[in-house]
Design a protein around this motif. Structure first.
Motif, PDB file in Angstrom:
ATOM      1  N   PHE A  85       0.853  -1.190   0.000  1.00  5.95           N
ATOM      2  CA  PHE A  85       0.000   0.000   0.000  1.00  5.95           C
ATOM      3  C   PHE A  85       0.891   1.243   0.000  1.00  5.95           C
ATOM      4  O   PHE A  85       2.004   1.238   0.531  1.00  5.95           O
ATOM      5  N   PRO A  86       0.392   2.328  -0.639  1.00  8.91           N
ATOM      6  CA  PRO A  86       1.186   3.567  -0.663  1.00  8.91           C
ATOM      7  C   PRO A  86       0.994   4.371   0.609  1.00  8.91           C
ATOM      8  O   PRO A  86      -0.073   4.350   1.234  1.00  8.91           O
ATOM      9  N   VAL A  87       2.028   5.094   0.981  1.00 13.26           N
ATOM     10  CA  VAL A  87       1.980   6.013   2.112  1.00 13.26           C
ATOM     11  C   VAL A  87       2.426   7.382   1.611  1.00 13.26           C
ATOM     12  O   VAL A  87       3.466   7.496   0.947  1.00 13.26           O
ATOM     13  N   TYR A  88       1.624   8.401   1.918  1.00 14.98           N
ATOM     14  CA  TYR A  88       1.920   9.757   1.461  1.00 14.98           C
ATOM     15  C   TYR A  88       2.444  10.579   2.631  1.00 14.98           C
ATOM     16  O   TYR A  88       1.720  10.793   3.613  1.00 14.98           O
ATOM     17  N   PRO A  89       3.701  11.019   2.573  1.00 19.37           N
ATOM     18  CA  PRO A  89       4.238  11.856   3.657  1.00 19.37           C
ATOM     19  C   PRO A  89       3.406  13.126   3.825  1.00 19.37           C
ATOM     20  O   PRO A  89       2.895  13.690   2.852  1.00 19.37           O
ATOM     21  N   GLU A  90       3.265  13.572   5.059  1.00 26.11           N
ATOM     22  CA  GLU A  90       2.467  14.759   5.348  1.00 26.11           C
ATOM     23  C   GLU A  90       3.296  16.014   5.107  1.00 26.11           C
ATOM     24  O   GLU A  90       4.251  16.296   5.834  1.00 26.11           O
ATOM     25  N   LEU A  91       2.909  16.732   4.077  1.00 26.78           N
ATOM     26  CA  LEU A  91       3.616  17.962   3.741  1.00 26.78           C
ATOM     27  C   LEU A  91       3.483  18.992   4.858  1.00 26.78           C
ATOM     28  O   LEU A  91       4.395  19.776   5.114  1.00 26.78           O
TER      29      LEU A  91
END
Length: 662
Positions: A158-164
């Motif tokens: 699964f993808p994980v999107y870093p919190e900008l």
């Protein structure tokens, strides 16, 4: 992306993209580079017409639905790729970003299009549009936008999107997010090698325009994050309209430190409005009024000119020479570009040097109202950037901050107390005024910014003005800087009983005029809105060219100046020749003409003469402060023309033997 893995919103958005953006998708498919980030422009108004519920979800939940839109664009481009005609070869792309343009849609309302100073918590999380001027631009960086993890228990990836918003920190889910009938509930995740997706990243700061603010209101600014194809498309001084998602940035790893939430707009669409800086909608009936006005004054054109000039700063009595200079400066000449690409500026610059109380600041403020884009400042500057540009450190990073001249690009920069400029600004304003650029090499930031602006300065003389001394001694401004100004007018408050009587009568009569509130029409005095439209119209409509007669007058005057000028002053006469041409072209525009006649050339000469302490034409120039409107300006001009032509005959009698026929 297999069809069975595509969610419902993605299918709906992909169907919309295929219907409305097939040509654009096809051009993306045929592009050769698969690693580039491509943008797909979508008009929000079209989405509302096609699917109002979906448009509402895009507006209220942009964080999720903009991501769905990007996935839909990838899926749609694969469909277009599979349906290419025989013989065309496309390449599958990895990154396509849908950019939502809200122009012309219901989102252009105060609630979703507020000024930067009115952004509040209620705007967080919706598709928000802000308008402002770029005052800082940071370097383009690289940041991690996505990485893939695998559950060690069920092998689900699964993808994980870093919190900008949290300085790009990565937060893993508490349990495995696999959508299975029997939950995995795994808690150990392993990073999958070579799955990091990086993006271009740039931070800029935009500030609301001072034109729309009231007196005493401090202009607010907000940080904007540009990603991928949006990075590096704007620079300091640009006017932009940004659509994006409002969120907040914080530092999660600073212990025992209060966490401040800084508002930031993550941009989805950026539209530069530099080409729209000075747009004013001028109806056809107003243009017909202009033409009828000059038709009525065809027999006495200078009387019509006086009616226009009386509308400039009407609260100040007289000062005909100053009002004419202000009008010619705001209208300007035509920029000339030769075959080699060398540019000669069309914008004129004006400097008023005068005693306190002579109305200099009044003219500055009124000129700012006449210009569609203007910045008013003092010589010291209102920020650390001063007048030009400076490098400031923000959050550990060096950024460029634009000064007044850069922010006024395409308009007017009014500088009061011109002699109090910083040394740094004095060194760089020469290039800004003549070449209309500012070259920056600070803190590793090397660039060139545009300053295509009119400079209108005002300053007091140093102590008591001495007419026997040159202007540079009386004002503490250097000769090279003074030579950049096309017109320099000296306003001396000398004792003149006759002048004091008429000025006091005018000031006392103003209250009675306000009580009457009568409409005099264009034949008497022009109101401010009409004057703004007129100046904007003639600047865009007319591109005057010099006639042979005008060329002969200007050439003769130039030769006369070369003979009478000292060695030091002779260096500036070439610049003076360019100023003469600009002023003559501006006067032709003011007179609603497309050719520069002898009248325009001689008026330009009179303006140049008024800005000189010693004249090559007349023995006594007179004080510009005491210049007044005459009852018969055409007759007065005939006398001045006769005097000037008589002087110009002495330049070369053999070459100008036909002067009598002028």
């Amino acid at each position: 992306m297999e069809a069975e893995k595509v969610s419902g919103p993605v299918k709906s958005l992909a169907a919309f993209l295929i219907r409305y953006s097939s040509p654009h998708l096809r051009s993306i498919v045929l592009s050769p580079d698969p690693k580039l980030h491509y943008s797909l422009q979508i008009h929000f108004a079209e989405l509302i017409d096609e699917d109002p519920p979906l448009a509402h979800l895009v507006f209220t939940q942009p964080t999720d639905y903009l991501r769905y839109f990007d996935e839909a664009a990838l899926w749609a481009h694969k469909i277009v790729l599979g349906n290419l005609p025989f013989g065309e070869k496309g390449i599958e792309k990895n990154f396509i970003h849908v950019r939502i343009n809200v122009g012309g849609s219901p989102l252009e309302c105060p609630e979703t299009f507020p000024s930067i100073g009115r952004v509040r918590v209620k705007h967080r999380g919706i598709l928000l549009t802000l308008k402002g001027t770029v005052i800082r631009s940071g370097a383009v960086k690289m940041y991690e936008g996505e990485r893939t993890y695998m559950c060690q228990k069920c092998k689900h990836m699964f993808p994980v999107y870093p919190e900008l918003e949290a300085r790009n920190s990565i937060i893993l889910p508490p349990i495995c997010p696999s959508q299975r009938s029997r939950p995995c509930e795994g808690r150990n995740f392993l990073y999958v090698e070579n799955t990091i997706v990086c993006h271009d990243y740039q931070e800029i700061k935009i500030q609301e325009s001072t034109q729309v603010l009231g007196v005493g209101v401090i202009p607010r600014s907000i940080l904007v994050i540009l990603k991928d194809d949006l990075a590096d498309i704007v620079k300091a001084g640009d006017d932009v309209i940004v659509t994006g998602i409002l969120t907040a940035k914080w530092s999660p790893d600073l212990k025992d430190v209060r966490c401040d939430l800084d508002p930031v707009l993550i941009a989805n669409h950026v539209r530069r409005t530099k080409e729209l800086k000075s747009d004013i909608d001028i109806p056809d009936d107003v243009i017909m009024k202009f033409k009828q006005f000059w038709s009525d004054f065809s027999d006495a054109p200078l009387k019509g000119r006086s009616a226009i000039l009386r509308g400039i700063c009407p609260q100040v009595f007289g000062l005909f020479t100053v009002k004419l200079a202000v009008a010619l400066t705001l209208i300007g000449g035509v920029q000339h570009v030769d075959a080699s690409g060398t540019k000669v500026r069309g914008e004129s610059h004006l400097l008023l040097v005068g005693d306190p109380g002579t109305g200099k600041s009044q003219f500055l403020k009124f000129a700012a109202k006449l210009s569609n884009r203007s910045v008013i400042t003092t010589g010291l500057g209102s920020t650390s950037a001063g007048l030009t540009v400076t490098a400031v450190k923000d959050g550990g990073e060096w950024m460029l901050e634009a000064g007044a001249l850069v922010l006024a690009d395409g308009g007017l920069c009014c500088i009061d107390e011109f002699d109090s400029m910083r040394e740094h600004d004095r060194a760089t304003i020469h290039e800004a005024m003549e070449q209309q650029t500012i070259s920056v090499a600070k803190a590793g930031l090397v660039t060139t910014l545009s300053t295509k602006t009119i400079v209108f300065g005002a300053t007091n003389p140093k102590g008591h003005y001495d007419p026997d001394q040159p202007l540079s001694i009386n004002t503490t401004l250097s000769g090279p800087l003074l030579s950049r100004f096309d017109i320099v007018l000296v306003l001396l408050d000398t004792k003149n009983p006759d002048w004091d009587v008429v000025v006091s009568s005018h000031i006392l009569a103003e209250e009675e005029q306000d009580k009457g509130k009568h409409d005099e029409g264009l034949a008497k005095i022009w109101p401010l809105p009409m004057l703004r439209k007129y100046i904007h119209f003639v600047k865009g409509y007319f591109r005057p060219v010099l006639t042979k007669e005008a060329e002969k007058v200007i050439s003769s005057y130039y030769q006369l100046q070369r003979r009478s000028a000292t060695d030091n002053a002779a260096r500036t006469t070439v610049r003076m020749l360019e100023s003469l041409i600009r002023l003559a072209q501006a006067h032709a525009r003011l007179m609603f003409r497309n050719e520069v006649t002898r009248l325009d050339a001689i008026t330009a000469i009179l303006c140049i003469e008024s800005s000189m302490t010693t004249s090559a034409i007349v023995d006594s120039v007179g004080n510009a402060l005491h210049s007044n409107f005459t009852e018969n300006p055409d007759q007065e001009y005939a006398k001045q023309e006769k005097l000037i032509l008589a002087k110009l005959r002495s330049v070369d009698g053999s070459s100008f033997s036909d002067m009598d026929g002028w």
